[in-house]
Enzyme design. Structure first.
Site, PDB file in Angstrom:
ATOM      1  CB  ALA A   1      48.154 -41.225 -23.804  1.00  0.00           C
ATOM      2  CG  ASN A   2      51.212 -44.204 -27.419  1.00  0.00           C
ATOM      3  OD1 ASN A   2      50.410 -44.487 -28.301  1.00  0.00           O
ATOM      4  ND2 ASN A   2      51.563 -45.065 -26.467  1.00  0.00           N
ATOM      5  NE  ARG A   3      51.649 -36.800 -31.470  1.00  0.00           N
ATOM      6  CZ  ARG A   3      51.031 -35.713 -31.042  1.00  0.00           C
ATOM      7  NH1 ARG A   3      49.716 -35.629 -31.133  1.00  0.00           N
ATOM      8  NH2 ARG A   3      51.714 -34.714 -30.523  1.00  0.00           N
TER       9      ARG A   3
ATOM     10  CB  ALA B   1      51.774 -47.582 -29.288  1.00  0.00           C
TER      11      ALA B   1
END
Ligand SMILES: Cc1cc2nc3c(=O)[nH]c(=O)nc-3n(C[C@H](O)[C@H](O)[C@H](O)COP(=O)(O)O)c2cc1C
Length: 404
Positions: free
Chosen positions: A210-212, A276
């Site tokens: 995942a990402n932030r 994102a």
């Protein structure tokens, strides 16, 4: 924008009370008339003298004040306003409002008002997450009270972190402007698609990459487009924020799911790709949980995900009239954004610096550059809601120029 608008500001007894001085200044700059009520506890944090000096008005503190009662009275005080703002809204004030208490000037004015009420909660994260506060806030929302914040972040108390920080004065101002200025239906009759949040790329049934991304900016854009009258579809990855009201929100997990949901919802007049999206996914995600003892650490083989922005921007038949991409960069922000615009074939890139030091990823503020064929515009730092409104105004203008 707020010229001649009358704001009754109820200041509660919290550390964040000092931020009200800044809020009053910003309101006055925009032409608003501000009257303030300070609770007894609030006077431990800011003085009636400083609040009065900044509002340029008499400050109200006591319910049983014969002079004030003769002069204006608590009922008039609460009615002679276009909007009542409670900031900081303490746990105590929220509890009183939710339960209809009226044992001091602030709570009596709040129950006597027939005007819209906006609260900016501010308290310790444990107070905010306490079931009693959760119940009280839910009840206030049912009663039609609007909230701004709280935000997450460091607390005044050392070593405390979490949700409970009062929204910044500029964010409260944005919420006030939104409530008081009749929203112009500049996108009425338009269909807008927004993507938002991160994507989750499975490694096995329980793990993912995942990402932030929090989804705050994309969701704010969807909400702003809706408020401007557009029919909005939001394709959201697993975001931290709630679905915006009045927006059809489709929840997806992976980049491939997001791509499919986007394609299914074309045609639109404008597509804004704020999500994102993971560039890569695991080529052969396991159907079963990968066991730790199955011969050492596994090697993840990554393959490229579909490029949603580029495929929609280069779509032969269903390209939206305006395609807007986002570029989250940690260095050479504008240069990379310019190159990305060319590479992807989109109309605009909204570029932002997401280096950890900026606090933008997951934060409430954003500083963006709008990159188009005409050049680069550097926008001032603003709340994500404000950036969204500004972007929506630009989109409406661009679609208008292109003709209906
Ligand atoms: C130093 C200090 C800071 C406080 N900060 C907060 C706060 O941020 N939020 C809150 O809900 N209560 C806070 N309190 C507790 C309130 O001041 C207290 O509940 C008070 O009764 C609130 O009164 P009011 O709601 O009438 O303003 C704080 C108390 C102290 C002593």
């Amino acid at each position: 924008m707020l010229a001649k608008k009358r704001i009754l500001l109820v200041i509660g007894g919290g550390i964040a009370a000092y931020k009200c001085l800044e809020l009053i200044r910003r309101l006055k700059e925009r032409g608003a008339k501000v009257r303030a009520i300070l609770t007894t506890a609030a006077q431990e944090f800011v003085t009636p003298l400083s609040v009065g000096a900044i509002t340029g008005e008499r400050v109200f503190t006591d319910l049983f004040d014969l002079t004030a009662e003769h002069d204006i009275g608590h009922i008039r005080l609460s009615r002679e306003a276009d909007l009542v703002v409670v900031a900081p809204a303490t746990a105590d004030l929220i509890a009183k409002m939710a339960n209809g208490f009226a044992d001091d000037l602030a709570s009596t004015a709040l129950i006597a008002t027939d005007k819209p009420v906006l609260i900016a909660p501010a308290m310790n994260p444990r107070m905010w997450s306490h079931p009693a506060t959760r119940r009280n806030v839910a009840r206030l929302k049912e009663d039609g009270v609007l909230t701004v914040g709280p935000n997450s972040g460091a607390m005044a108390e050392r070593d405390e972190f979490g949700a409970g920080r009062m929204a910044e004065p500029m964010e409260i101002l944005g919420a006030i402007e939104e409530m008081l200025s009749p929203q112009q239906q500049i996108l009425k009759g338009r269909r807008v698609l927004v993507t938002s949040g991160p994507t989750h790329e499975p490694i096995d049934p329980v793990r993912f990459i995942a990402n932030r991304s929090s989804g705050k900016q994309g969701h704010a854009i969807a909400a702003a487009a809706r408020a401007a009258g557009a029919e909005v579809v939001l394709v959201s990855g697993p975001a931290e924020v709630a679905d915006p009201q009045g927006v059809r929100t489709l929840h997806v997990e992976s980049a491939r799911d997001m791509m499919a949901a986007v394609e299914e919802n074309l045609p639109v007049d404008c597509a804004i790709f704020a999500a994102a999206v993971a560039d890569w996914r695991v080529a052969d995600a396991s159907d079963q949980k990968i066991k730790k003892d199955a011969g050492g650490a596994p090697t993840l083989h990554l393959v490229e995900n579909p490029d949603i922005l580029a495929s929609i921007a280069r779509h032969h038949t269903l390209r939206p009239r305006l395609v807007v991409g986002f570029a989250a960069e940690t260095e050479q922000v504008v240069a990379h954004a310019k190159a990305k615009r060319e590479r992807k074939g989109c109309d605009w890139i909204v570029a932002n610096d997401v280096s950890p030091a900026t606090g933008i990823m997951g934060g409430d503020l954003n500083t963006v550059h709008l990159v188009s064929a005409a050049g680069v515009e550097d926008w001032p730092s603003a709340s994500k809601a404000e950036v969204a409104r500004r972007l929506v105004a630009r989109i409406a203008a661009a679609l208008g120029e292109a003709g209906r």
